[in-house]
Write a protein that holds these residues in place. Structure first.
Motif, PDB file in Angstrom:
ATOM      1  N   MET A   1      10.923   3.247  19.238  1.00 21.58           N
ATOM      2  CA  MET A   1       9.827   3.971  18.589  1.00 21.58           C
ATOM      3  C   MET A   1       9.124   3.048  17.588  1.00 21.58           C
ATOM      4  SD  MET A   1       9.929   7.415  16.240  1.00 21.58           S
ATOM      5  CE  MET A   1      11.045   6.673  15.060  1.00 21.58           C
ATOM      6  N   LEU A   2       7.807   3.100  17.614  1.00 23.54           N
ATOM      7  CA  LEU A   2       7.034   2.296  16.684  1.00 23.54           C
ATOM      8  C   LEU A   2       6.991   3.013  15.337  1.00 23.54           C
ATOM      9  CD1 LEU A   2       5.154  -0.128  16.255  1.00 23.54           C
ATOM     10  CD2 LEU A   2       3.279   1.322  17.057  1.00 23.54           C
ATOM     11  N   ARG A   3       7.512   2.386  14.292  1.00 20.06           N
ATOM     12  CA  ARG A   3       7.489   2.989  12.950  1.00 20.06           C
ATOM     13  C   ARG A   3       6.319   2.406  12.170  1.00 20.06           C
ATOM     14  NH1 ARG A   3      10.078   7.593  11.606  1.00 20.06           N
ATOM     15  NH2 ARG A   3      12.162   7.658  12.456  1.00 20.06           N
ATOM     16  N   ILE A   4       5.363   3.230  11.834  1.00 18.70           N
ATOM     17  CA  ILE A   4       4.189   2.757  11.098  1.00 18.70           C
ATOM     18  C   ILE A   4       4.263   3.303   9.682  1.00 18.70           C
ATOM     19  CG2 ILE A   4       1.669   2.719  11.033  1.00 18.70           C
ATOM     20  CD1 ILE A   4       1.701   3.258  14.033  1.00 18.70           C
ATOM     21  N   HIS A   5       3.886   2.484   8.700  1.00 17.86           N
ATOM     22  CA  HIS A   5       3.870   2.941   7.310  1.00 17.86           C
ATOM     23  C   HIS A   5       2.495   3.533   7.021  1.00 17.86           C
ATOM     24  CE1 HIS A   5       5.143   2.830   3.071  1.00 17.86           C
ATOM     25  NE2 HIS A   5       3.860   2.653   2.844  1.00 17.86           N
ATOM     26  N   TYR A   6       2.437   4.851   6.914  1.00 17.10           N
ATOM     27  CA  TYR A   6       1.161   5.515   6.623  1.00 17.10           C
ATOM     28  C   TYR A   6       1.050   5.624   5.107  1.00 17.10           C
ATOM     29  CZ  TYR A   6       1.915   6.911  11.499  1.00 17.10           C
ATOM     30  OH  TYR A   6       2.169   6.921  12.836  1.00 17.10           O
ATOM     31  N   SER A   7       0.356   4.682   4.485  1.00 21.57           N
ATOM     32  CA  SER A   7       0.344   4.592   3.024  1.00 21.57           C
ATOM     33  C   SER A   7      -0.492   5.690   2.370  1.00 21.57           C
ATOM     34  CB  SER A   7      -0.212   3.234   2.604  1.00 21.57           C
ATOM     35  OG  SER A   7      -0.336   3.202   1.200  1.00 21.57           O
ATOM     36  N   LEU A   8       0.025   6.198   1.245  1.00 18.50           N
ATOM     37  CA  LEU A   8      -0.696   7.201   0.463  1.00 18.50           C
ATOM     38  C   LEU A   8      -1.342   6.594  -0.781  1.00 18.50           C
ATOM     39  CD1 LEU A   8       2.027   9.984   0.656  1.00 18.50           C
ATOM     40  CD2 LEU A   8      -0.253  10.122   1.649  1.00 18.50           C
ATOM     41  N   GLU A   9      -1.290   5.270  -0.881  1.00 19.16           N
ATOM     42  CA  GLU A   9      -1.848   4.631  -2.071  1.00 19.16           C
ATOM     43  C   GLU A   9      -3.371   4.708  -2.059  1.00 19.16           C
ATOM     44  OE1 GLU A   9      -0.124   0.797  -1.768  1.00 19.16           O
ATOM     45  OE2 GLU A   9       1.866   1.568  -2.272  1.00 19.16           O
ATOM     46  N   SER A  10      -3.954   4.765  -3.252  1.00 19.05           N
ATOM     47  CA  SER A  10      -5.413   4.796  -3.313  1.00 19.05           C
ATOM     48  C   SER A  10      -5.898   3.755  -4.318  1.00 19.05           C
ATOM     49  CB  SER A  10      -5.903   6.186  -3.731  1.00 19.05           C
ATOM     50  OG  SER A  10      -5.456   6.495  -5.036  1.00 19.05           O
ATOM     51  N   GLN A  11      -7.110   3.309  -4.122  1.00 20.30           N
ATOM     52  CA  GLN A  11      -7.739   2.356  -5.049  1.00 20.30           C
ATOM     53  C   GLN A  11      -8.977   3.045  -5.600  1.00 20.30           C
ATOM     54  OE1 GLN A  11      -6.576  -0.835  -5.490  1.00 20.30           O
ATOM     55  NE2 GLN A  11      -4.893  -0.509  -4.062  1.00 20.30           N
ATOM     56  N   LEU A  12      -8.844   3.706  -6.740  1.00 20.11           N
ATOM     57  CA  LEU A  12      -9.995   4.420  -7.283  1.00 20.11           C
ATOM     58  C   LEU A  12     -10.935   3.431  -7.953  1.00 20.11           C
ATOM     59  CD1 LEU A  12      -8.161   7.438  -8.952  1.00 20.11           C
ATOM     60  CD2 LEU A  12      -9.202   7.357  -6.687  1.00 20.11           C
ATOM     61  N   LYS A  13     -12.217   3.547  -7.625  1.00 28.43           N
ATOM     62  CA  LYS A  13     -13.191   2.636  -8.250  1.00 28.43           C
ATOM     63  C   LYS A  13     -14.132   3.401  -9.169  1.00 28.43           C
ATOM     64  CE  LYS A  13     -13.460  -0.314  -4.167  1.00 28.43           C
ATOM     65  NZ  LYS A  13     -13.582   0.611  -3.037  1.00 28.43           N
ATOM     66  N   ASP A  14     -14.496   4.624  -8.776  1.00 28.17           N
ATOM     67  CA  ASP A  14     -15.498   5.383  -9.530  1.00 28.17           C
ATOM     68  C   ASP A  14     -14.959   6.769  -9.867  1.00 28.17           C
ATOM     69  OD1 ASP A  14     -17.774   3.478  -9.020  1.00 28.17           O
ATOM     70  OD2 ASP A  14     -17.209   3.985  -6.974  1.00 28.17           O
ATOM     71  N   GLY A  15     -15.722   7.477 -10.718  1.00 31.45           N
ATOM     72  CA  GLY A  15     -15.381   8.865 -11.018  1.00 31.45           C
ATOM     73  C   GLY A  15     -15.855   9.794  -9.902  1.00 31.45           C
ATOM     74  N   ILE A  16     -15.715  11.099 -10.132  1.00 33.75           N
ATOM     75  CA  ILE A  16     -16.133  12.083  -9.123  1.00 33.75           C
ATOM     76  C   ILE A  16     -17.654  12.226  -9.197  1.00 33.75           C
ATOM     77  CG2 ILE A  16     -15.878  14.467  -8.344  1.00 33.75           C
ATOM     78  CD1 ILE A  16     -13.170  14.522  -9.809  1.00 33.75           C
ATOM     79  N   ALA A  17     -18.311  12.117  -8.049  1.00 27.94           N
ATOM     80  CA  ALA A  17     -19.781  12.226  -8.011  1.00 27.94           C
ATOM     81  C   ALA A  17     -20.188  13.610  -7.532  1.00 27.94           C
ATOM     82  CB  ALA A  17     -20.345  11.158  -7.072  1.00 27.94           C
ATOM     83  N   ASP A  18     -21.413  14.011  -7.900  1.00 25.87           N
ATOM     84  CA  ASP A  18     -21.923  15.302  -7.434  1.00 25.87           C
ATOM     85  C   ASP A  18     -22.747  15.107  -6.166  1.00 25.87           C
ATOM     86  OD1 ASP A  18     -20.886  17.108  -9.356  1.00 25.87           O
ATOM     87  OD2 ASP A  18     -22.241  16.217 -10.834  1.00 25.87           O
TER      88      ASP A  18
END
Ligand code: SF4
Ligand code: SF4
Length: 381
Positions: free
Chosen positions: A1-18
């Motif tokens: 079986m192929l084990r893939i690492h599905y990463s949950l890491e995020s790289q936030l650059k900006d705030g929340i936009a409207d």
């Protein structure tokens, strides 16, 4: 079986936009109790539907306008001059108890988790799926709303300990909670697995879990006294505040995203999201991401036969047999699906994601649960 690492890491650059206001809203109302009618004027924040369950939050207009269209599935509001806007409710003045719960429900909050006490309250601060960074964005930018939400949640649940589950490399914290690191790999962010990681038990009766998105919605309602009318979504790596009911077509146009014929637009994440049938579909409460999958990215999902390769079984964190359960669901043998552990499935979507034949396993499972629920044949479904 192929084990893939599905990463949950995020790289936030900006705030929340409207997002620019849409010309109309399309709100999914299937199975809801309607509180308006065709051609009626509605104001911003007015109640347009209630949830049939005892604890589900009500639904409100995210803009004022006129109900242009209404059928079993959708309610379309042409935005413009409408009825009176909702007046803020002084939620902060209410003491913990029934009146507070009823008010929160009327303002759109699902109160099931808030309605009884528990020894442990877990705040799930993990990003829900790979590519969706809403949870960490809120921990970075929405502290006042999160703290207000936590105060109310703690007043109602009265936990003895409150834990914030965060990704292992994350430095996000929430005052009033004790941080606990969890490996940033999908499906570790799912509630059932987070609770198990924190308490060491599967489905413990004395623990409750809320996502930071739930906490944010609760805090916004408490601080503003206004109902839930928006969601925050990750789209192409950035987070946007989106009015509920905003058509997908409007989002694509505002953000300059192209969806060619044959591409699939998914609301939610890559594992648990749902493809939309039409770009006129509106964003729903609890949609935290939108993805456009090009037609040549993956082989198409199809109703072909299972070849018993076992990939789905090996990938299933629920330790059940998705191949078997999905076949029972496919042939409408729902009770057999139940007997083989249908309700132990917490809908992570890994089985469908890894299926050699691209069978729609998660969809079959959801279909079986929906059918059992509709028939009233299962309390857990
Ligand atoms: S969605 Fe599939 S892999 Fe995930 S728990 Fe359910 S059956 Fe198992
Ligand atoms: S991965 Fe797909 S083809 Fe393989 S056993 Fe599971 S359902 Fe069948």
């Amino acid at each position: 079986m192929l084990r893939i690492h599905y990463s949950l890491e995020s790289q936030l650059k900006d705030g929340i936009a409207d997002i620019a206001a849409p010309e109309e809203l399309s709100i999914q109302v299937r199975n809801l109790v309607l509180k308006t009618a065709k051609r009626k004027k509605v104001g911003f924040g007015s109640t347009i539907a209630e949830h049939p369950s005892q604890s589900g939050g009500a639904f409100h207009a995210a803009a004022s306008g006129t109900v242009r269209d209404l059928d079993y599935h959708h309610l379309v509001i042409a935005c413009g001059e409408g009825g009176d806007d909702a007046e803020p409710v002084n939620v902060a003045s209410l003491q913990p108890g029934r009146e507070l719960l009823r008010t929160l429900q009327e303002l759109g909050i699902d109160i099931a988790v808030l309605s009884s006490r528990a020894e442990t309250l877990v705040i799930n601060g993990m990003n829900p799926e790979p590519g969706v960074s809403v949870a960490e964005q809120m921990l970075a930018d929405e502290m006042e709303n999160l703290e207000a939400g936590l105060d109310v949640a703690c007043a109602l649940i009265e936990p003895q300990r409150t834990i914030l589950a965060v990704a292992d490399a994350s430095e996000y914290r929430l005052p009033g909670t004790t941080p606990q690191s969890i490996k940033a790999k999908y499906p570790n962010s799912l509630d059932a697995l987070v609770v198990k990681a924190v308490t060491g038990e599967e489905f413990p009766s004395n623990a409750k879990i809320m996502s930071v998105m739930d906490l944010y919605a609760l805090g916004r309602v408490v601080r503003t006294g206004l109902p839930v009318t928006e969601t925050v979504m990750t789209i192409e790596g950035r987070n946007y505040r989106v009015p509920i009911g905003t058509p997908i077509r409007h989002l694509l146009s505002c953000l300059g995203i192209k969806a060619a014929s044959g591409d699939t637009v998914v609301l939610g994440g890559s594992f648990r999201g749902e493809a939309v049938y039409s770009l006129d579909e509106g964003v729903r409460k609890g949609d935290y991401g939108m993805f456009v999958i090009s037609s040549d990215a993956f082989p198409h999902v199809q109703d072909v036969s299972c070849i018993n390769c076992g990939e789905c079984v090996l990938n299933c964190p629920g330790r059940i047999q998705p191949n078997l359960i999905s076949r029972y669901a496919e042939y409408e043998m729902f009770e057999m699906a139940e007997k083989h552990g249908l309700h132990s499935c917490f809908e992570c979507g890994l089985c469908a994601f890894s299926c050699t034949m691209r069978r729609p396993l998660l969809q079959y499972i959801r279909f079986a649960k929906d059918q059992l629920r509709a028939a009233g044949r299962s309390e857990q479904a």
